[in-house]
Motif scaffolding. Structure first.
Motif, short mmCIF file in Angstrom:
data_model
loop_
_atom_site.label_atom_id
_atom_site.label_comp_id
_atom_site.label_asym_id
_atom_site.label_seq_id
_atom_site.Cartn_x
_atom_site.Cartn_y
_atom_site.Cartn_z
N GLU A 31 9.05 -9.78 4.28
CA GLU A 31 10.29 -10.31 4.85
C GLU A 31 10.14 -11.76 5.27
O GLU A 31 11.07 -12.54 5.15
CB GLU A 31 10.72 -9.46 6.05
N THR A 79 4.61 -4.53 0.17
CA THR A 79 5.99 -4.28 0.54
C THR A 79 6.55 -3.32 -0.50
O THR A 79 6.00 -3.21 -1.60
CB THR A 79 6.80 -5.59 0.57
N PRO A 80 7.62 -2.58 -0.22
CA PRO A 80 8.18 -1.69 -1.25
C PRO A 80 8.50 -2.44 -2.53
O PRO A 80 9.03 -3.55 -2.50
CB PRO A 80 9.44 -1.16 -0.57
N PHE A 123 10.65 -1.40 -4.79
CA PHE A 123 12.11 -1.43 -4.72
C PHE A 123 12.56 -0.62 -3.53
O PHE A 123 11.91 0.34 -3.12
CB PHE A 123 12.76 -0.95 -6.03
N GLU A 124 13.68 -1.04 -2.96
CA GLU A 124 14.15 -0.43 -1.71
C GLU A 124 15.67 -0.42 -1.67
O GLU A 124 16.33 -1.46 -1.78
CB GLU A 124 13.62 -1.22 -0.52
N ASP A 149 18.66 0.17 0.76
CA ASP A 149 18.88 0.15 2.20
C ASP A 149 20.37 0.29 2.49
O ASP A 149 21.13 -0.67 2.38
CB ASP A 149 18.35 -1.16 2.79
N SER A 198 19.48 5.39 1.29
CA SER A 198 18.31 4.61 1.71
C SER A 198 17.05 5.34 1.29
O SER A 198 16.86 6.52 1.64
CB SER A 198 18.30 4.39 3.22
N PHE A 199 16.22 4.69 0.51
CA PHE A 199 14.86 5.16 0.20
C PHE A 199 14.12 4.01 -0.46
O PHE A 199 14.72 3.01 -0.85
CB PHE A 199 14.86 6.41 -0.69
N ALA A 200 12.80 4.12 -0.55
CA ALA A 200 11.98 3.03 -1.09
C ALA A 200 10.83 3.62 -1.88
O ALA A 200 10.48 4.79 -1.74
CB ALA A 200 11.47 2.13 0.03
N GLY A 252 6.79 2.42 -3.06
CA GLY A 252 5.71 1.46 -2.96
C GLY A 252 4.99 1.27 -4.28
O GLY A 252 5.35 1.87 -5.30
N LYS A 290 16.71 -4.20 -2.72
CA LYS A 290 15.65 -5.18 -2.90
C LYS A 290 14.69 -4.72 -3.98
O LYS A 290 14.36 -3.54 -4.06
CB LYS A 290 14.89 -5.42 -1.59
N THR A 348 5.22 1.39 -10.71
CA THR A 348 6.08 2.16 -9.81
C THR A 348 7.17 2.79 -10.66
O THR A 348 7.87 2.10 -11.39
CB THR A 348 6.70 1.23 -8.75
#
Length: 631
Positions: A353, A360-361, A363-364, A366, A383-385, A387, A421, A550
């Motif tokens: 961030e 960092t994830p 993809f995320e 939010d 919402s889920f991510a 790693g 993201k 991923t």
């Protein structure tokens, strides 16, 4: 068309030269006529008259030969200009289509989009070419004829001038109704051709359901309607054309009457009469040609309406600048090879961030909300991510939102709420090329292109070496069957890979995704349409493909779900549960219900299982279809 000014210039110069050469004939013939009349009357010696007539004949030959040569030179420039127009319009149209968002294609029929390339662009090009080849010479002819006529007798020029505003006024009265009919005809033609393309592309389905006659009747009905509309349209046009031509006939009657009476009264010589009659005939041709020009202009205007509507559509916000340039006024004739190579940039680095490199994830989602239609969301606050190197499976009933989430991750649509993201970057900050360059995908339908196996594997990286292509084919479990073909990797596979089996096509698709080497992998029910043997071969390739990436999986087998790190269950576009397979197996949610249904033998439970795209034996039932268009 501004860049075509050299062609226009040459067409105008050629038109001016041909008009002047055309005017030489009436003057030469007038001179010869006066000489002959003078000789018959005894005013000119025969020897002198003979030399004059021979000189006039040679002059006519020279003028006609020059006219022929220059007319064809102008025709060459006109033909090339017409093809350049078609090139420009076609390039702009294709570039525009490639830059439009997925939602545009969801509203279109493929055959109709193709029809515009043919009907709209061809009609517009043919009119512009004919306009360029004929209009300038027509206008120059009229101007010169009016000038010469006014020199000899100004009322004669006035009578000629009356023809053109009268003709245009009567044509304007005709046009509005005619255009409405033409629009109706185009709609029928586009619908028929759109259906035609669909049927040809899925002719196996048509034959298997014995629907040939029904499709033929539907096709014939649309063209029968165009005939009925044409009858009314043509009746109106020709009825009005009678008035136009009758008015013009009356004007020419007055012109000829004036010429004959003036000659009888001695105001004109016989030679001048011959000259003026030929000039009037030269003016009559442009006047009658106006009917054809107006008809062609109306067809081009009505036919190109959908083309310009497509060109007015808004592009994807982050589409390639090269595409935007190519779809606009001064786009390149051929995109530079270097720009093609640079079109897919290197994936952005994964950032935290605060902008520092780190974990960092990948993809995320939010609080993401999305709807295909405004005010009608099909994804609600998801919402889920995932790693690095994680496998995430999406599970839910058909229409639950799984494929829609994939569409969002691919950037085919943009969330209407929340944030998505990828590699730490908000997708609103990434271009379409950057985002899609980070995602490899294997769809249920392999979606191959006509061409060779080699070209299809290298579709995402056209510059790949033979060694790289061979390597990914081996890893995708495809090399063995490819080598069995006589031409090997140079085997032509036909449209959509029709010469390959389903399993072979999917292994080519897996190799294609491997060669792209994107950090994120999406498997959208990649083996659901295959039989068990083919699935095992493809699954082996998929396992190899998932290494080091991923992965987001739309699952249809419990065995696949059991090996993932995280399961996200969806219920009507909302997240129901998130957890590992072990955690969700005992939570009493959707995944637990799937385990129970799989173990059950009742017909009711099997029907319920099929709603999730599962069979009790682990097979699949159809496609996963969300409440909205699919990618």
């Amino acid at each position: 068309m501004k860049e075509l000014w050299p062609y226009y210039t040459m067409v105008i110069v050629a038109a001016l030269a041909t008009v002047l050469l055309s005017l030489a004939s009436p003057f030469l013939i007038s001179h010869a006529t006066d000489t002959i009349v003078s000789t018959v009357n005894g005013s000119t010696p025969m020897e002198t008259a003979t030399r004059t007539v021979i000189a006039v004949a040679l002059g006519l030959l020279a003028a006609e030969l020059a006219h022929t040569v220059i007319h064809n030179i102008g025709g060459w420039f006109g033909d090339v200009m017409g093809m350049r127009m078609r090139q420009i319009l076609s390039n702009r149209y294709f570039a525009k289509l490639l830059s439009l968002p997925q939602s545009y294609f969801d509203r279109q029929i493929t055959g109709t989009v193709i029809s515009r390339l043919d009907r709209s662009i061809m009609g517009l090009t043919q009119f512009l070419q004919a306009f360029a080849n004929n209009f300038f010479s027509m206008i120059l002819t009229v101007i010169v004829v009016l000038g010469i006529s006014a020199w000899y007798y100004w009322p004669l020029a006035l009578l000629l001038v009356i023809i053109f505003p009268m003709y245009l006024w009567l044509t304007a009265l005709t046009s509005r109704r005619w255009m409405r009919w033409e629009k109706t005809k185009n709609e029928h033609i586009d619908t028929a051709q759109g259906r035609f393309a669909e049927v040809v592309g899925q002719v196996k389905v048509v034959k298997s359901f014995v629907s040939e006659l029904r499709e033929l009747r539907l096709f014939q009905t649309h063209f029968a309607e165009t005939v009925d509309v044409t009858k009314r349209q043509s009746r109106w046009w020709h009825m009005m054309d009678i008035f136009r031509m009758a008015g013009m006939n009356l004007v020419f009657f007055a012109i000829y009457l004036v010429l004959f009476l003036r000659t009888l009264n001695g105001s004109f010589t016989i030679g001048e009469l011959v000259l003026l009659v030929q000039l009037v005939a030269m003016a009559k041709q442009p006047a009658t040609m106006m009917s054809w020009m107006v008809d062609s202009a109306q067809r081009a205007a009505a036919g190109s309406r959908e083309y310009f509507e497509a060109m007015d559509e808004l592009e994807e916000p982050t589409t390639s600048p090269v595409l935007l340039t190519a779809s606009r006024e001064y786009g390149p004739s051929v995109v530079d090879e270097r720009e093609v190579r640079d079109a897919v940039p290197s994936p952005p680095a994964i950032v935290q961030e605060d902008g520092r490199p780190g974990e960092t994830p990948v993809f995320e989602f939010d609080d993401v909300t999305f709807g295909y239609d405004p005010g009608d969301p099909v994804i609600h606050h998801v919402s889920f991510a995932a790693g690095n190197n994680e496998k995430v499976a999406l599970v839910g009933e058909s229409g639950g939102g799984k494929s829609t989430l994939v569409n969002l991750l691919l950037g085919l649509y943009r969330p209407t709420g929340g944030t998505l993201k990828v590699c730490g970057h908000d997708i609103r900050e990434l271009s379409a090329a950057q985002l899609r360059g980070m995602v490899g995908v294997v769809f249920q339908d392999a979606s191959l292109f006509s061409g060779t196996i080699r070209e299809n594997i290298a579709y995402g990286r056209p510059g790949a070496t033979d060694e790289e292509i061979l390597q990914v084919a081996e890893r995708a479990n495809a090399d063995a069957f490819i080598r069995n073909f006589t031409a090997g990797y140079d085997t032509l596979i036909g449209e959509r890979g029709l010469r390959l089996s389903g399993g072979q096509k999917q292994r080519i698709a897996v190799a294609r995704a491997m060669l792209k080497d994107a950090p994120i992998l999406v498997l959208d029910e990649a083996t659901s349409a295959l039989d068990t043997r083919a699935e095992r071969a493809v699954q082996a390739g998929l396992e190899e493909l998932m290494v080091g990436r991923t992965t987001l999986v739309i699952a249809h087998r419990l065995s696949t779900i059991a090996t993932v790190d995280t399961i996200v269950t969806l219920d009507s576009g909302r997240v129901d549960e998130i957890g590992s397979p072990a955690e969700l197996a005992t939570s009493g949610g959707i995944y637990g219900e799937l385990l129970r249904l799989t173990a059950s033998s009742s017909e009711e439970d099997r029907a319920r299982l099929r709603r999730f795209g599962f069979h009790s034996d682990g097979g699949s039932e159809g496609d996963d279809i969300d409440t909205g268009p699919e990618a």
